[in-house]
Design a protein around this motif. Structure first.
Motif, PDB file in Angstrom:
ATOM      1  N   UNK A 166      -0.527   3.285   9.437  1.00 15.71           N
ATOM      2  CA  UNK A 166      -0.321   3.897   8.036  1.00 15.71           C
ATOM      3  C   UNK A 166      -1.353   3.452   6.904  1.00 15.71           C
ATOM      4  N   UNK A 167      -1.727   4.298   6.068  1.00 18.32           N
ATOM      5  CA  UNK A 167      -2.784   3.747   4.965  1.00 18.32           C
ATOM      6  C   UNK A 167      -1.854   2.972   4.187  1.00 18.32           C
ATOM      7  N   UNK A 168      -2.655   2.035   3.366  1.00 22.32           N
ATOM      8  CA  UNK A 168      -2.151   0.916   2.581  1.00 22.32           C
ATOM      9  C   UNK A 168      -1.714   1.808   1.397  1.00 22.32           C
ATOM     10  N   UNK A 169      -1.988   2.519   0.576  1.00 19.40           N
ATOM     11  CA  UNK A 169      -1.768   3.225  -0.573  1.00 19.40           C
ATOM     12  C   UNK A 169      -1.368   4.428  -0.515  1.00 19.40           C
ATOM     13  N   UNK A 170      -0.460   4.799  -1.048  1.00 21.43           N
ATOM     14  CA  UNK A 170       0.062   6.127  -1.509  1.00 21.43           C
ATOM     15  C   UNK A 170      -0.964   7.100  -2.111  1.00 21.43           C
ATOM     16  N   UNK A 171      -1.244   8.283  -1.820  1.00 19.08           N
ATOM     17  CA  UNK A 171      -1.930   9.062  -2.427  1.00 19.08           C
ATOM     18  C   UNK A 171      -1.058  10.123  -3.309  1.00 19.08           C
ATOM     19  N   UNK A 172      -1.490  10.756  -4.241  1.00 19.02           N
ATOM     20  CA  UNK A 172      -0.934  11.711  -4.832  1.00 19.02           C
ATOM     21  C   UNK A 172      -0.845  13.342  -4.084  1.00 19.02           C
ATOM     22  N   UNK A 173      -0.203  13.247  -2.824  1.00 15.92           N
ATOM     23  CA  UNK A 173      -0.365  14.442  -2.115  1.00 15.92           C
ATOM     24  C   UNK A 173       0.655  15.319  -2.395  1.00 15.92           C
ATOM     25  N   UNK A 174       0.251  16.718  -1.903  1.00 14.78           N
ATOM     26  CA  UNK A 174       1.095  17.795  -2.392  1.00 14.78           C
ATOM     27  C   UNK A 174       1.042  18.804  -1.154  1.00 14.78           C
ATOM     28  N   UNK A 175       2.347  19.255  -0.637  1.00 14.68           N
ATOM     29  CA  UNK A 175       2.200  20.114   0.828  1.00 14.68           C
ATOM     30  C   UNK A 175       1.062  21.265   0.521  1.00 14.68           C
ATOM     31  N   UNK A 176       0.508  21.469   1.377  1.00 13.49           N
ATOM     32  CA  UNK A 176      -0.590  22.582   1.637  1.00 13.49           C
ATOM     33  C   UNK A 176      -1.892  22.373   0.658  1.00 13.49           C
TER      34      UNK A 176
END
Length: 299
Positions: A166-176
């Motif tokens: 897993x990557x260490x930090x969450x990114x502000x991802x959005x589906x698609x």
């Protein structure tokens, strides 16, 4: 934000939470994670079932639930969820245009010491061939939670690929959507799911744009076109290499491009070891990725 739980732990928490708030949700297991879902199986016996070690039956039961208006979740180890019941995924869901969620664990060689029968590097490649199948590859637990909540009820068959890495930090991802992590002028590098941290480390001193992909299908061609800065494109994938090449080529069909795909090679792994040892042997660790990108770009 740095995640503190694994993807699998987050998956249990997310699905359990949604079960309490959305009566349309159903769960079908084939033994794997039975104990982890014990509370859901006990509290919701009318829409949560463990069919035993019968993966084809698991998908068929999930399709029956979808026909009755439920939103099914089917879960197992990658090869047992994707390759063993592939025909049921194709016929029962994609050909019938039914919505459902298929969550795997153990992508590529997470179950490294179990041998190739328990590896799953070909999952995204073969599922991409199914019309209507959506494919999500989160980079960590928080991203799984965000993406699953966003897409689980969208009416399409959707595959979620979980992994130990897993990557260490969450990114502000959005589906698609692709996320723009960094801008540069020498090349565009696309990091898929849990490969982002390695790509960032491998390209630390390179003048490249970094795009982050957590939805493989549907692929965000518009963002790629808007942030392609040269003819050189590199994609770093955690499964068999080359899966995204057709999408990249189609997105940039009016431009001259060179594409380098870095991922797991199409070969049988006949040696046993940890996932980290496989990464090093296949040049999928930070030094290996750095050297392969450098060689491609001539820097």
């Amino acid at each position: 934000m740095t995640t503190t739980v694994t993807m699998r732990e987050q998956m249990i928490s997310t699905v359990s939470d949604l079960f309490a708030s959305d009566e349309r949700l159903a769960l079908v297991l084939a033994e794997i994670s039975r104990d982890l879902f014990k509370d859901v199986l006990q509290r919701y016996p009318q829409r949560a079932v463990n069919v035993g070690i019968m993966e084809q039956t698991m998908i068929g039961v999930a399709a029956g639930l979808a026909l009755e208006g439920f939103i099914p979740v089917a879960h197992s180890i990658t090869p047992f969820l994707v390759e063993r019941p592939f025909e049921q995924l194709k016929d029962d869901f994609c050909y019938q245009r039914l919505g459902g969620n298929f969550i795997s664990t153990g992508g590529s060689y997470d179950y490294s010491t179990e041998g190739m029968t328990h590896h799953g590097p070909g999952d995204v490649q073969i599922l991409r061939s199914l019309p209507g199948m959506q494919i999500v590859v989160p980079g960590n637990a928080s991203e799984f939670d965000r993406l699953f909540r966003e897409a689980y009820a969208n009416g399409a068959p959707t595959y979620y690929r979980m992994s130990v890495n897993e990557n260490r930090d969450e990114q502000p991802v959005s589906f698609g959507k692709l996320s723009v992590i960094r801008s540069g002028s020498r090349a565009t590098v696309i990091a898929v799911g849990p490969m982002l941290d390695r790509v960032l480390a491998a390209t630390e001193n390179m003048d490249v744009t970094i795009l982050y992909c957590t939805t493989v299908v549907p692929f965000d061609r518009d963002t790629l076109r808007a942030h392609t800065v040269s003819s050189d494109i590199v994609v770093v994938e955690p499964y068999y290499e080359g899966v995204l090449v057709p999408e990249i080529s189609a997105a940039l069909e009016d431009r001259p491009t060179r594409i380098k795909s870095i991922g797991m090679p199409h070969k049988v792994l006949s040696h046993y070891g940890t996932p980290e040892q496989h990464d090093a042997a296949l040049d999928l660790d930070v030094p290996g990725i750095h050297n392969r990108i450098s060689a491609f770009l001539g820097i």
